[in-house]
Design an enzyme around this catalytic site. Sequence first.
Site, PDB file in Angstrom:
ATOM      1  N   GLU A  47      39.685  36.093  42.865  1.00 24.10           N
ATOM      2  CA  GLU A  47      38.832  36.599  41.912  1.00 24.10           C
ATOM      3  C   GLU A  47      37.214  36.807  42.149  1.00 24.10           C
ATOM      4  O   GLU A  47      36.433  37.202  41.267  1.00 24.10           O
ATOM      5  CB  GLU A  47      39.174  35.889  40.749  1.00 24.10           C
ATOM      6  CG  GLU A  47      40.553  36.146  40.197  1.00 24.10           C
ATOM      7  CD  GLU A  47      40.972  35.280  38.890  1.00 24.10           C
ATOM      8  OE1 GLU A  47      39.820  34.938  38.029  1.00 24.10           O
ATOM      9  OE2 GLU A  47      41.931  35.070  38.733  1.00 24.10           O
ATOM     10  N   HIS A  75      39.871  30.343  44.602  1.00 24.60           N
ATOM     11  CA  HIS A  75      40.033  30.908  43.329  1.00 24.60           C
ATOM     12  C   HIS A  75      39.141  32.126  43.433  1.00 24.60           C
ATOM     13  O   HIS A  75      39.428  33.192  43.072  1.00 24.60           O
ATOM     14  CB  HIS A  75      40.116  29.989  42.200  1.00 24.60           C
ATOM     15  CG  HIS A  75      40.688  30.731  41.095  1.00 24.60           C
ATOM     16  ND1 HIS A  75      39.620  31.485  40.220  1.00 24.60           N
ATOM     17  CD2 HIS A  75      41.858  30.715  40.536  1.00 24.60           C
ATOM     18  CE1 HIS A  75      40.511  31.948  39.122  1.00 24.60           C
ATOM     19  NE2 HIS A  75      41.872  31.501  39.204  1.00 24.60           N
ATOM     20  N   HIS A 110      48.643  31.371  41.977  1.00 25.22           N
ATOM     21  CA  HIS A 110      47.903  31.976  43.025  1.00 25.22           C
ATOM     22  C   HIS A 110      48.520  31.901  44.278  1.00 25.22           C
ATOM     23  O   HIS A 110      48.845  32.824  45.067  1.00 25.22           O
ATOM     24  CB  HIS A 110      46.562  31.685  42.844  1.00 25.22           C
ATOM     25  CG  HIS A 110      45.763  32.320  41.932  1.00 25.22           C
ATOM     26  ND1 HIS A 110      45.802  33.370  41.230  1.00 25.22           N
ATOM     27  CD2 HIS A 110      45.024  31.341  40.955  1.00 25.22           C
ATOM     28  CE1 HIS A 110      45.023  33.549  40.054  1.00 25.22           C
ATOM     29  NE2 HIS A 110      44.501  32.224  39.995  1.00 25.22           N
TER      30      HIS A 110
HETATM   31 CO    CO Z   1      43.421  31.872  38.283  1.00 23.43          CO
END
Ligand code: CO
Length: 300
Positions: free
Chosen positions: A213, A183, A245
């Site tokens: 991210e 993530h 995602h």
């Molecule tokens: Co997210």
Amino acid sequence: MQYRFGDKFKIFPALILIVLLAIPSLALAGHGDAKPVKKGILLAAFGSSMDEAQITFENIDKAVKKAFPDVPVRWAFSSAIIRNILAKNGRIVDSPVTAMSKMMDEGFTHVAVQSLHTIPGEEYSGIVETVKKFEGMPKGMTKVTVGKPLLFSDTDMRRTVKAIIANIPKDRKSKDAVVLMGHGTPHFANIFYPASQYYFAQADSKIFVGTVEGSPTLDDVKAMLAKSKSKKVYLMPYMSVAGDHARNDMAGDESDSWKSVLTKAGYKCVPVLKGSAEFPQVVDIWVDHLKVAFKHLGNN
Ligand code: CO
């Protein structure tokens, strides 16, 4: 002679003390509000609105109930967005605060909360801060402990690497690369992703960790892939759930998905839509963390 009476009476306070020590819950209670020890488990995940992801939570639920057959297990999702989507479809999942309040009202005195997050980032810290507030509340819980997320110690890193590698599709050849999509976060715990890269590289030089991210970025992954000389790439989520995602940012058909970008760069991509929590060896790590947290509840 006159002291003998006094000696006999001294026995009574001693007896009362012994009786009180033998039943500590009654000894400590005021106003007849004796509260017996009641232990429980709360599993706290970020959550997912995808139907396909629910199997992941069922897996964890089963494994935890197997390890703790006599302990009530409750669930909470920390994402309000996901809880709201689920609620619109008629499925109510509590927030960590609501779940803890309900457990408090049900008389739980000792609760071990297990974070089902991957890294000790913002979501994990939020859970710790929230549930710890329930400890020591008047007429509330005596003790609240929180189990570590998947990645926390050196041992966790090594176990996770082994667990993930054991679940790479069997048809992957050693010359094929594996790209894991984590993530990523602006939180300092993002450091667990480059750290994972180090641990994976020790076990297999063609496994690369990237994040959506944080860092390493997809560009970092592309640079590592170029050096690897691999032609084929297995894309796997490095997240507990193969949710939004994994399905869109990793394996989606949009031009900016990892699959599209890497295909355009000349790689043959094989997306694997399985979250790490679908792998029993990964679930075992969370369960072991929960065992530690549960032990720390103590016995009174
Ligand atoms: Co997210």
